[in-house]
Design an enzyme around this catalytic site. Structure first.
Site, PDB file in Angstrom:
ATOM      1  N   LYS A 121      -0.799   1.820  -1.910  1.00 41.01           N
ATOM      2  CA  LYS A 121      -1.483   3.106  -2.136  1.00 41.01           C
ATOM      3  C   LYS A 121      -0.874   3.884  -3.297  1.00 41.01           C
ATOM      4  CE  LYS A 121      -0.790   4.592   2.114  1.00 41.01           C
ATOM      5  NZ  LYS A 121      -0.322   3.381   2.800  1.00 41.01           N
ATOM      6  N   THR A 122       0.445   4.001  -3.296  1.00 46.37           N
ATOM      7  CA  THR A 122       1.102   4.808  -4.318  1.00 46.37           C
ATOM      8  C   THR A 122       0.857   4.227  -5.711  1.00 46.37           C
ATOM      9  OG1 THR A 122       2.804   5.573  -2.787  1.00 46.37           O
ATOM     10  CG2 THR A 122       3.319   5.700  -5.126  1.00 46.37           C
ATOM     11  N   GLU A 165      -3.600   9.928  -2.528  1.00 44.52           N
ATOM     12  CA  GLU A 165      -3.124   8.866  -1.647  1.00 44.52           C
ATOM     13  C   GLU A 165      -3.487   9.249  -0.219  1.00 44.52           C
ATOM     14  OE1 GLU A 165       1.149   6.798  -0.519  1.00 44.52           O
ATOM     15  OE2 GLU A 165       0.818   7.586  -2.537  1.00 44.52           O
TER      16      GLU A 165
END
Length: 464
Positions: A121-122, A165
């Protein structure tokens, strides 16, 4: 007040303001004109960056830190019910707002892209933030890690895109209503909140159900968990599903990934036409993240060739295979990987870039619950390294679990043929690595806890 600042957020107080997710929201609110205050257990570069934006940051938690005229108290799921500032908020009748609700409020009136998935995600959020910024679109964004400096995990932009995110760990991503949602993968993790894959699937289905009518779901093709979610939501009215991956029937098909040292060249077929672009981080996992970002940006109407070129501007985010430095011919790299899939992906990426160099890993397990459920898989992942040093479990928000120690990982690693050294004293690691490393080796500090602090210490010891 700048446009888009919710009234309840005019004077927010954040408990745990230095955390990755909390600090980003605090920064955006400060940039929008809010009088931001908060507290954190320890001082940090992130706290100092928030002060530079006008925020008041207290160190330590105490009832007196909470100003009586605060309009709300913002918390994450990590804040315990007996926190003195939370107790004081109840006494004063100040509303308590979960971090996810605060972030959802910041997205109102914009075109959000919400990036979800058990891993990546990051990185994917960062790729979108950097590339859209490089195109002059000035997006707002909130990321779970710093791009290039403390406090660079968030930004209030003048554009109409908000990249966020979306954290599935506590189901807080159900609060968002994105125009484009990304699901990178889905695996069993966050064992304190999910008991089975069915619960994971149901949670992601709920997330997809929040996509606005006419919106788009970008989902990995070929990853079992993500594919199951795509199957479950297929045919939903008002939802366009775009798949990406290396399989022939993916909508955005990856046809080639060519390693170029610490970068990759990626070729995709999109709309029937081939397109080749550079990803400035190594490994197949990160190439897939870049393609997900590409598909999401295109879904929002960003010209594909422009976005592909801009994706090459992304050079990494802190703790995601971040080169910390080199000393005595040894490179030290920091990795946030703490789930077996992430560990394997990062070790394979480094192995592909390392050539004949040895890979030494300093691994710190994160959470007792995760180690209890996935410790054996973590050990097998470490067999991809030439040698590893395994630390004690970093507890974070959890209390110890009887019988759950790093020995679970060590035993599994040795059973898989790995060379593993247990080390209970974190302060001794720099000396241990200095005794193991030779010129040309790569050292990875790996884990989601404070193992990241060891990189500079290892470099200093090697220099001596």
């Amino acid at each position: 007040m700048k446009p888009g600042l919710p009234t309840a957020m005019e004077r927010p107080h954040f408990i745990g303001i230095g955390g990755a997710g909390m600090s980003g929201i605090a920064k955006i609110l400060a940039q929008r004109g809010a009088q931001v205050a908060g507290s954190d257990a320890r001082d940090s570069e992130t706290a100092e960056a928030l002060r530079a934006h006008g925020a008041t940051v207290h160190i330590g938690h105490a009832a007196g830190h909470l100003a009586p005229d605060s309009t709300c108290v913002v918390v994450s799921s990590a804040i315990r019910a007996d926190n003195p500032e939370l107790t004081r908020a109840a006494e004063l009748g100040i509303p308590v707002v979960h971090r996810s609700d605060a972030l959802a409020g910041l997205m109102d009136g914009l075109r959000p892209i919400a990036v979800a998935g058990t891993h990546g995600k990051t990185t994917t959020t960062s790729m979108l933030a950097v590339s859209l910024s490089a195109l002059g679109l000035d997006p707002s964004y909130a990321i779970g890690g710093d791009l290039d400096a403390p406090g660079s995990n968030a930004h209030h932009g003048e554009g109409d895109i908000f990249v966020a995110e979306a954290d599935e760990s506590d189901r807080s991503f159900h609060k968002y209503a994105p125009q484009v949602a990304i699901i990178l993968n889905a695996e069993l993790d966050h064992h304190a909140n999910y008991a089975s894959m069915d619960e994971i699937y149901e949670s992601f289905e709920t997330f997809v159900g929040k996509v606005v009518p006419g919106g788009t779901l970008v989902v990995a093709h070929g990853q079992d968990g993500a594919a199951e979610i795509a199957r479950r939501v297929a045919g939903r009215e008002g939802l366009t599903v775009v798949t990406y991956g290396e399989d022939e029937d993916a909508d955005v098909r990856i046809t080639k990934i060519t390693p170029r040292g610490l970068t990759s060249e990626v070729t995709v077929v999109l709309g029937g036409r081939p397109l080749t672009f550079t990803v400035s981080v190594p490994g197949r996992h990160y190439a897939h993240n870049a393609v997900a970002a590409l598909a999401a940006g295109v879904a929002l109407g960003v010209p594909v060739h422009n976005l592909a070129s801009a994706l090459g501007k992304y050079t990494g985010v802190k703790r995601r295979l971040q080169l910390k430095g080199e000393a005595a011919g040894v490179q030290v790299i920091d990795s946030y990987a703490h789930h077996p899939t992430e560990m394997t992906a990062d070790l394979e990426a480094i192995r592909g870039a390392a050539g004949d160099s040895r890979i030494l890993v300093v691994f710190q397990p994160h959470l007792f619950s995760r180690t209890q459920e996935l410790g054996k898989e973590m050990g097998r992942s470490l067999s991809l390294a030439d040698a590893s040093v395994v630390l004690d479990i970093y507890p974070a928000r959890e209390d110890p679990v009887p019988g759950v120690t790093s020995e679970i990982i060590i035993a599994a690693a040795r059973a898989a043929g790995a060379d593993v050294t247990p080390e209970h004293d974190k302060a001794a690691v720099a000396d241990v690595i200095a005794g193991m490393a030779k010129p040309g080796d790569l050292v990875l500090t790996m884990g989601a806890g404070d193992v990241t602090d060891l990189g500079p210490k290892i470099l200093a010891r090697l220099s001596n």
